[in-house]
Design a protein around this motif. Sequence first.
Motif, PDB file in Angstrom:
ATOM      1  N   ARG A 260      48.498  42.902  38.592  1.00  0.00           N
ATOM      2  CA  ARG A 260      47.802  43.825  37.781  1.00  0.00           C
ATOM      3  C   ARG A 260      46.208  43.630  37.702  1.00  0.00           C
ATOM      4  NH1 ARG A 260      51.037  43.051  32.852  1.00  0.00           N
ATOM      5  NH2 ARG A 260      50.791  40.933  33.460  1.00  0.00           N
ATOM      6  N   VAL A 261      45.508  44.473  37.430  1.00  0.00           N
ATOM      7  CA  VAL A 261      44.142  44.585  37.188  1.00  0.00           C
ATOM      8  C   VAL A 261      43.841  45.509  35.860  1.00  0.00           C
ATOM      9  CG1 VAL A 261      41.693  45.256  37.969  1.00  0.00           C
ATOM     10  CG2 VAL A 261      43.509  44.460  39.741  1.00  0.00           C
ATOM     11  N   PRO A 262      43.383  44.628  34.949  1.00  0.00           N
ATOM     12  CA  PRO A 262      42.778  43.468  34.982  1.00  0.00           C
ATOM     13  C   PRO A 262      43.665  42.345  34.307  1.00  0.00           C
ATOM     14  CG  PRO A 262      42.088  44.580  33.156  1.00  0.00           C
ATOM     15  CD  PRO A 262      42.758  45.421  33.536  1.00  0.00           C
ATOM     16  N   GLU A 263      44.829  42.583  34.116  1.00  0.00           N
ATOM     17  CA  GLU A 263      45.812  41.760  33.261  1.00  0.00           C
ATOM     18  C   GLU A 263      45.927  40.475  34.043  1.00  0.00           C
ATOM     19  OE1 GLU A 263      46.290  44.963  33.858  1.00  0.00           O
ATOM     20  OE2 GLU A 263      46.697  45.857  31.829  1.00  0.00           O
ATOM     21  N   ASP A 264      46.338  40.414  35.348  1.00  0.00           N
ATOM     22  CA  ASP A 264      46.553  39.343  36.164  1.00  0.00           C
ATOM     23  C   ASP A 264      45.278  38.845  36.765  1.00  0.00           C
ATOM     24  OD1 ASP A 264      49.277  39.499  35.542  1.00  0.00           O
ATOM     25  OD2 ASP A 264      49.401  40.953  37.121  1.00  0.00           O
ATOM     26  N   VAL A 280      41.201  54.058  39.073  1.00  0.00           N
ATOM     27  CA  VAL A 280      41.999  53.540  38.037  1.00  0.00           C
ATOM     28  C   VAL A 280      42.372  52.053  38.502  1.00  0.00           C
ATOM     29  CG1 VAL A 280      44.267  53.344  36.807  1.00  0.00           C
ATOM     30  CG2 VAL A 280      43.048  55.676  37.502  1.00  0.00           C
ATOM     31  N   PRO A 281      41.632  51.000  37.742  1.00  0.00           N
ATOM     32  CA  PRO A 281      40.972  51.235  36.633  1.00  0.00           C
ATOM     33  C   PRO A 281      39.536  51.426  36.513  1.00  0.00           C
ATOM     34  CG  PRO A 281      41.369  48.690  37.066  1.00  0.00           C
ATOM     35  CD  PRO A 281      42.055  49.572  37.986  1.00  0.00           C
ATOM     36  N   ARG A 282      38.904  51.871  35.869  1.00  0.00           N
ATOM     37  CA  ARG A 282      37.569  51.949  36.122  1.00  0.00           C
ATOM     38  C   ARG A 282      36.849  50.622  36.493  1.00  0.00           C
ATOM     39  NH1 ARG A 282      38.685  55.572  31.613  1.00  0.00           N
ATOM     40  NH2 ARG A 282      37.840  57.715  31.901  1.00  0.00           N
ATOM     41  N   LEU A 283      35.799  50.572  37.357  1.00  0.00           N
ATOM     42  CA  LEU A 283      35.636  49.271  37.644  1.00  0.00           C
ATOM     43  C   LEU A 283      34.257  48.992  36.913  1.00  0.00           C
ATOM     44  CD1 LEU A 283      36.233  47.773  40.418  1.00  0.00           C
ATOM     45  CD2 LEU A 283      34.215  48.821  41.470  1.00  0.00           C
ATOM     46  N   THR A 284      34.394  47.593  36.547  1.00  0.00           N
ATOM     47  CA  THR A 284      33.220  46.807  36.062  1.00  0.00           C
ATOM     48  C   THR A 284      32.305  46.471  37.286  1.00  0.00           C
ATOM     49  OG1 THR A 284      34.601  45.876  34.245  1.00  0.00           O
ATOM     50  CG2 THR A 284      32.534  44.666  34.932  1.00  0.00           C
ATOM     51  N   THR A 285      31.179  46.683  37.203  1.00  0.00           N
ATOM     52  CA  THR A 285      30.211  46.447  38.408  1.00  0.00           C
ATOM     53  C   THR A 285      28.838  46.221  37.765  1.00  0.00           C
ATOM     54  OG1 THR A 285      29.746  47.560  40.538  1.00  0.00           O
ATOM     55  CG2 THR A 285      29.869  48.849  38.456  1.00  0.00           C
ATOM     56  N   ILE A 286      28.055  45.745  39.092  1.00  0.00           N
ATOM     57  CA  ILE A 286      26.661  45.513  38.886  1.00  0.00           C
ATOM     58  C   ILE A 286      25.998  46.738  39.226  1.00  0.00           C
ATOM     59  CG2 ILE A 286      24.688  44.330  39.598  1.00  0.00           C
ATOM     60  CD1 ILE A 286      27.088  41.732  39.633  1.00  0.00           C
ATOM     61  N   SER A 327      38.064  46.939  34.508  1.00  0.00           N
ATOM     62  CA  SER A 327      38.732  46.147  35.634  1.00  0.00           C
ATOM     63  C   SER A 327      38.610  44.611  35.406  1.00  0.00           C
ATOM     64  CB  SER A 327      37.911  46.390  36.985  1.00  0.00           C
ATOM     65  OG  SER A 327      36.692  46.053  37.031  1.00  0.00           O
ATOM     66  N   THR A 328      37.734  44.283  34.116  1.00  0.00           N
ATOM     67  CA  THR A 328      37.690  42.988  34.051  1.00  0.00           C
ATOM     68  C   THR A 328      38.276  42.589  32.405  1.00  0.00           C
ATOM     69  OG1 THR A 328      35.284  43.425  33.303  1.00  0.00           O
ATOM     70  CG2 THR A 328      35.826  42.261  35.471  1.00  0.00           C
ATOM     71  N   ALA A 329      38.912  41.486  32.404  1.00  0.00           N
ATOM     72  CA  ALA A 329      39.072  41.167  30.944  1.00  0.00           C
ATOM     73  C   ALA A 329      39.272  39.476  30.929  1.00  0.00           C
ATOM     74  CB  ALA A 329      40.456  41.863  30.535  1.00  0.00           C
ATOM     75  N   PRO A 330      39.525  39.080  29.740  1.00  0.00           N
ATOM     76  CA  PRO A 330      39.568  37.565  29.736  1.00  0.00           C
ATOM     77  C   PRO A 330      41.024  37.503  30.455  1.00  0.00           C
ATOM     78  CG  PRO A 330      38.840  38.567  27.619  1.00  0.00           C
ATOM     79  CD  PRO A 330      39.165  39.518  28.480  1.00  0.00           C
ATOM     80  N   PRO A 331      40.931  36.022  31.080  1.00  0.00           N
ATOM     81  CA  PRO A 331      42.385  35.871  31.707  1.00  0.00           C
ATOM     82  C   PRO A 331      43.487  35.689  30.716  1.00  0.00           C
ATOM     83  CG  PRO A 331      40.891  33.771  31.487  1.00  0.00           C
ATOM     84  CD  PRO A 331      40.125  35.119  31.183  1.00  0.00           C
ATOM     85  N   ALA A 332      44.584  35.927  31.194  1.00  0.00           N
ATOM     86  CA  ALA A 332      45.560  35.704  30.157  1.00  0.00           C
ATOM     87  C   ALA A 332      46.041  34.122  29.890  1.00  0.00           C
ATOM     88  CB  ALA A 332      47.025  36.393  30.884  1.00  0.00           C
ATOM     89  N   ALA A 333      46.825  33.990  28.943  1.00  0.00           N
ATOM     90  CA  ALA A 333      47.073  32.446  28.583  1.00  0.00           C
ATOM     91  C   ALA A 333      47.909  31.913  29.764  1.00  0.00           C
ATOM     92  CB  ALA A 333      47.695  32.305  27.208  1.00  0.00           C
ATOM     93  N   GLY A 334      47.626  30.926  30.244  1.00  0.00           N
ATOM     94  CA  GLY A 334      48.629  30.111  31.441  1.00  0.00           C
ATOM     95  C   GLY A 334      48.089  30.951  32.462  1.00  0.00           C
TER      96      GLY A 334
END
Lengths: 346, 346
Positions: A260-264, A280-286, A327-334
């Motif tokens: 999954r993006v961004p969950e995984d 889907v998902p909207r892209l985080t980008t420069i 499309s970006t998020a903090p990484p899941a724990a572990g």
Amino acid sequence: MISIKDIARQVGTSPSTVSRVVNGKAYVNSKKREQILSLIKETGYVPNKAARSMVLKRSFAVGIIVPDTFNLFQQQLFSIIERRLESLGYHTIFFFTRLDLSSEEDCLDRLAMEKLDGIVILQEMHLPGFFEHFSRAGLPVVASTCKYHDYSSVGVKEKQAAFEGVNYLVGIGHKKINMISGVGFAFGTRRTEGYYEALAFNGLSRDESRVSSVQYYTAEFGMYGMSDLLQKNRDFTALFAATDELAIGAIRVLRDEGIRVPEDVSVLGFDDIYMSNYIVPRLTTIRQPISEIGEQTAMALHRSITGGNVSAGFDIELPHRLVIRESTAPPAAGSGTDGPEGKRLS
Amino acid sequence: MISIKDIARQVGTSPSTVSRVVNGKAYVNSKKREQILSLIKETGYVPNKAARSMVLKRSFAVGIIVPDTFNLFQQQLFSIIERRLESLGYHTIFFFTRLDLSSEEDCLDRLAMEKLDGIVILQEMHLPGFFEHFSRAGLPVVASTCKYHDYSSVGVKEKQAAFEGVNYLVGIGHKKINMISGVGFAFGTRRTEGYYEALAFNGLSRDESRVSSVQYYTAEFGMYGMSDLLQKNRDFTALFAATDELAIGAIRVLRDEGIRVPEDVSVLGFDDIYMSNYIVPRLTTIRQPISEIGEQTAMALHRSITGGNVSAGFDIELPHRLVIRESTAPPAAGSGTDGPEGKRLS
DNA sequence: ATGAAAGCGCTAACAT
DNA sequence: ATGTTAGCGCTTTCAT
């Protein structure tokens, strides 16, 4: 077709005078000027371009060298450049070129057949013949989103922008960041450098197995790159793709793998093409300021053509901007798609 | 720049003879021909286009009228046409036009300034001035993916294709099918007709509230259309979007509303643009053979220009094909995003 | 088979 | 301020 002589005769004057009026030169009796102007409007007279171009020794045509396999960013960009150039009075002649040398040769041949006023390049050429041709013909050149010799260029600070993007990824907690990059274009190299520098800056180790290099920057190649990466190592929480299209292809593969993006996995692109805000998902980008790049490219070329200082190359660096979307998020724990338990096997 | 005279002088002959050789005319001593040919190769002589065009009264340039707000299909198409035309020896001059009349007028003015050999249109023009201009100038015209007067056209059977697509939706069980369509382009109208006919054919009632008409065929307008539809009525299980880009925008809104594709709503597009195979979910769509359309458009224009039978318009209808991917599926039992329980309120 | 000459539509000295 | 003239590079009669 009605010509300058027709106008002259009907007003009872000479072609020279009509020419002066048409070209807005001084020294024309204002009554006559009015008369001529109104007749021109009435008859719909338009100067013959071929004749003008012959005597002026200018073709009012500029060439633009573009990669045969262009991505959406490039396509959008050359459409914009084309329009700007048009509004400055130039026609644009496209030269589509592949990355191999024989294609470059072919391009050079076709280039030599045209009497051009200037050249825009969107792709670095490797054949020395190009440089020779341009300098022999005294052709102004501007490189857009790339570099070519010491000619003028327009673009963003590629390395810096990539650096900031990857830095953001680290900032939200990612430590295992992969990248899909490419060869053949300088911007790919610069973005990869930025990636490595951001890692180094944050004390993260350089690991070449985290980088996959593809040939072109399209979605199709994004799929190849992602598949390649997945095969080597599934232990990563973020991906930096050198272009949005690459990112779109990568997300495709990720999804097909049930990741999954961004969950995984977080995905960061580069360019901010039109589509990036709709997928889907909207892209985080420069974001590259594509309109400004196109505008400045056209203007710079126009200046070079009219100003004449061909040799004086200058670099226009436009501001980029990190656009954070979904499309970006903090990484899941572990985190890691392949956690310590190695729960996901392909 | 080296000219025909230079060649003539160096071979010790006249410009006429060189001209004959260059243009492959007969009646030239073969020894001399060889001599001239080799000198041409050696010096890299290329005839001056402006001079040729002046005396030949041909510009070797064709115009292409394209919508100012083009979608990806159109962009891909005009890139292809451009390339084909180039390989046939023409330069392509773009005329970007909005849908309003004042923009058309502007376009007509710019058109009149060019001495063109032919015209491709991707967008129906409404100003009568266009038709008058074309016929007065004896300009060959071919309409690509649209119709214009009785000029030649290239495209697919729009209505039939839409009919088949919607019929497929009904075939897998859908009864409540919405549509996002558009005005301003004939293909939108034709596709809408196909939609209505497929409904009628299957004994489904015609319900205008199920159709939303937008201005342009881009993803952005797909969002508008979908929002509009959702506001009116949430009781539907499938959506037919008149273009893939519209579909992409629609899927965007659906997702934002928590409506799943295809589980809750199936989405069918039209065009099969490059992106449709990469987005999530992969889009089911009606494929237009874009390369063939581009190819045939260029060829048809070339034939008209060289053949001269301008008035003889013919329609080339290329085969479309339904491409079933992931965005469509049979409706869930007790379907409708807003079931009898009315569980989903906005 | 080949050359001389005219002319396409325009602009730019040069004269006046 | 305006007209005359030459010439841009090419093709095409028309002669020879």
